[in-house]
Write a protein that holds these residues in place. Structure first.
Motif, PDB file in Angstrom:
ATOM      1  N   LEU A  43       0.616  -1.149   0.133  1.00 31.31           N
ATOM      2  CA  LEU A  43      -0.326   0.155  -0.122  1.00 31.31           C
ATOM      3  C   LEU A  43       0.922   0.809  -0.296  1.00 31.31           C
ATOM      4  O   LEU A  43       1.865   1.841   0.999  1.00 31.31           O
ATOM      5  N   VAL A  44       0.449   2.320  -0.970  1.00 35.15           N
ATOM      6  CA  VAL A  44       1.073   3.393  -0.590  1.00 35.15           C
ATOM      7  C   VAL A  44       0.103   4.315  -0.266  1.00 35.15           C
ATOM      8  O   VAL A  44      -0.718   5.190  -0.673  1.00 35.15           O
ATOM      9  N   ASN A  45       0.685   5.059   0.682  1.00 36.11           N
ATOM     10  CA  ASN A  45      -0.280   6.261   1.906  1.00 36.11           C
ATOM     11  C   ASN A  45      -1.355   5.202   2.571  1.00 36.11           C
ATOM     12  O   ASN A  45      -2.695   6.136   1.977  1.00 36.11           O
ATOM     13  N   MET A  46      -1.347   4.275   2.915  1.00 32.85           N
ATOM     14  CA  MET A  46      -2.418   3.428   2.919  1.00 32.85           C
ATOM     15  C   MET A  46      -3.455   2.975   2.042  1.00 32.85           C
ATOM     16  O   MET A  46      -4.745   2.566   1.798  1.00 32.85           O
ATOM     17  N   GLU A  47      -3.278   3.387   0.832  1.00 34.35           N
ATOM     18  CA  GLU A  47      -3.848   2.706  -0.210  1.00 34.35           C
ATOM     19  C   GLU A  47      -3.330   1.777  -1.172  1.00 34.35           C
ATOM     20  O   GLU A  47      -1.955   2.019  -1.571  1.00 34.35           O
ATOM     21  N   GLN A  48      -4.432   1.336  -2.498  1.00 31.46           N
ATOM     22  CA  GLN A  48      -3.574  -0.327  -3.184  1.00 31.46           C
ATOM     23  C   GLN A  48      -3.215   1.080  -4.702  1.00 31.46           C
ATOM     24  O   GLN A  48      -4.796   1.673  -5.270  1.00 31.46           O
ATOM     25  N   ILE A  61       4.870   3.702   2.423  1.00 31.91           N
ATOM     26  CA  ILE A  61       4.674   2.484   1.522  1.00 31.91           C
ATOM     27  C   ILE A  61       5.160   1.462   3.094  1.00 31.91           C
ATOM     28  O   ILE A  61       5.727   0.869   3.212  1.00 31.91           O
ATOM     29  N   THR A  62       4.280   0.728   2.437  1.00 31.76           N
ATOM     30  CA  THR A  62       3.160  -0.093   3.584  1.00 31.76           C
ATOM     31  C   THR A  62       3.852  -1.704   3.174  1.00 31.76           C
ATOM     32  O   THR A  62       2.566  -1.546   2.053  1.00 31.76           O
ATOM     33  N   ILE A  63       4.090  -2.631   3.362  1.00 27.14           N
ATOM     34  CA  ILE A  63       4.289  -4.287   2.617  1.00 27.14           C
ATOM     35  C   ILE A  63       3.984  -5.053   3.587  1.00 27.14           C
ATOM     36  O   ILE A  63       5.037  -4.665   4.620  1.00 27.14           O
ATOM     37  N   GLU A  64       3.294  -6.071   3.549  1.00 28.69           N
ATOM     38  CA  GLU A  64       2.966  -7.314   4.308  1.00 28.69           C
ATOM     39  C   GLU A  64       3.550  -8.392   3.319  1.00 28.69           C
ATOM     40  O   GLU A  64       2.607  -8.956   3.220  1.00 28.69           O
ATOM     41  N   VAL A  65       4.487  -8.739   3.797  1.00 28.82           N
ATOM     42  CA  VAL A  65       5.358 -10.185   3.241  1.00 28.82           C
ATOM     43  C   VAL A  65       3.767 -11.140   3.138  1.00 28.82           C
ATOM     44  O   VAL A  65       3.744 -11.985   4.461  1.00 28.82           O
ATOM     45  N   PRO A  66       3.845 -12.262   2.858  1.00 28.19           N
ATOM     46  CA  PRO A  66       2.389 -12.786   2.618  1.00 28.19           C
ATOM     47  C   PRO A  66       2.800 -14.118   2.977  1.00 28.19           C
ATOM     48  O   PRO A  66       4.581 -14.824   2.798  1.00 28.19           O
TER      49      PRO A  66
END
Length: 301
Positions: A43-48, A61-66
């Motif tokens: 997500l960029v600034n909590m937006e896709q 940038i928020t990254i959640e590694v699956p």
């Protein structure tokens, strides 16, 4: 699920978001990151955003590694014919009749089942059912395939396919006698609207080019070497049918009266590529399998 945050630096302004994310961790490949972006894990600034989004100053940038998917395809000892192997790449000579990767109806006996027994490290870019698989050949086509053992090698090899720098030569036996020694077939390939399981020449299809050279002529058949410039599904089979010389034994694109040899007479004989780590050009040649060779000897008689 691991979570990372990254603030875009001044140097990264204007760069594509997939490129920025793939530089955060050297273990993350660009194509892997692109899949995460599509799946909403980035997500960029909590937006896709789309993969081609151009980063702006101070974007967060928020990254959640699956979590890695658990591979439930069973390893099987299939006595693979390995031509080359190192820490990055395997080159294997696939026999006729073997499916490349598991799919509905084929969960065992595939090349992937054999690869998983042969080595534990295969790239994960194509998911749990196709680990390591960079390109495919049809079930009843024999011959050489390159397989990636890690994501960096996988990406490197795929880029070579995209750039058309991989050497892929096939030996094919076709119906009819081709009079000229060389030819190029440039005709777009797409799904057949009348049969979704088949490909055909369609104006709106994908660009497809096959070069061929006659190697031997028989009374009613011709042996040709086909070199792929592109790699579309069933490309050689569709292209040779299109110019009036369908493959011998081809149940889908050949004439109804063809030799019953358990599938098309097609063999991936030569495979050449630039090694992803050493950048050395490697080329391998696999001889025509015995049953194909016997067929040619009978025709010569």
């Amino acid at each position: 699920m691991e979570r990372f945050e990254h603030t875009v630096t001044q140097e990264q302004v204007g760069e594509r978001i997939d490129k920025v994310v793939s530089t955060i961790n050297s273990d993350w490949s660009r194509s892997q990151v692109q899949q995460w972006i599509k799946d909403g894990h980035v997500l960029v600034n909590m937006e896709q955003k789309r993969t081609n989004y151009k980063s702006q100053a101070s974007d967060v940038i928020t990254i959640e590694v699956p979590e890695a998917e658990v591979l439930d395809v069973e390893a099987e000892d299939l006595n693979l014919d390995v031509y080359y192997e190192d820490q990055d790449v395997i080159v294997v000579n696939k026999p006729k009749g073997m499916v490349v990767h598991p799919a509905p109806g084929h969960y065992s006996g595939t090349l992937v089942n054999g690869l998983m027994h042969h080595c534990k490290d295969l790239s994960g870019i194509n998911g749990v059912m196709r680990p390591g698989i960079v390109h495919r050949i049809d079930k009843d086509t024999s011959g050489l395939l390159m397989v990636a053992k890690n994501d960096v090698a996988h990406e490197h090899l795929v880029n070579q396919l995209v750039e058309k720098s991989v050497t892929r030569k096939y030996m094919a036996l076709v119906h009819g006698v081709i009079q000229h020694d060389y030819g190029t077939i440039d005709a777009p390939i797409g799904r057949d609207s009348k049969d979704r399981q088949s490909m055909t020449i369609v104006d709106q299809g994908k660009h497809a080019v096959t070069h061929f050279e006659v190697k031997d002529r028989f009374e009613q058949y011709t042996l040709v070497e086909c070199q792929l410039e592109t790699g579309r599904t069933h490309q050689i089979r569709v292209h040779m049918k299109y110019i009036g010389f369908p493959l011998v034994g081809d149940p889908k694109y050949g004439p109804k009266k063809t030799m019953d040899i358990g599938g098309q007479a097609l063999h991936a004989a030569v495979l050449g590529f630039i090694h992803p780590r050493t950048e050395e050009y490697l080329e391998f040649t696999a001889p025509i399998p015995s049953e194909f060779n016997e067929l040619l000897q009978n025709l010569q008689k």
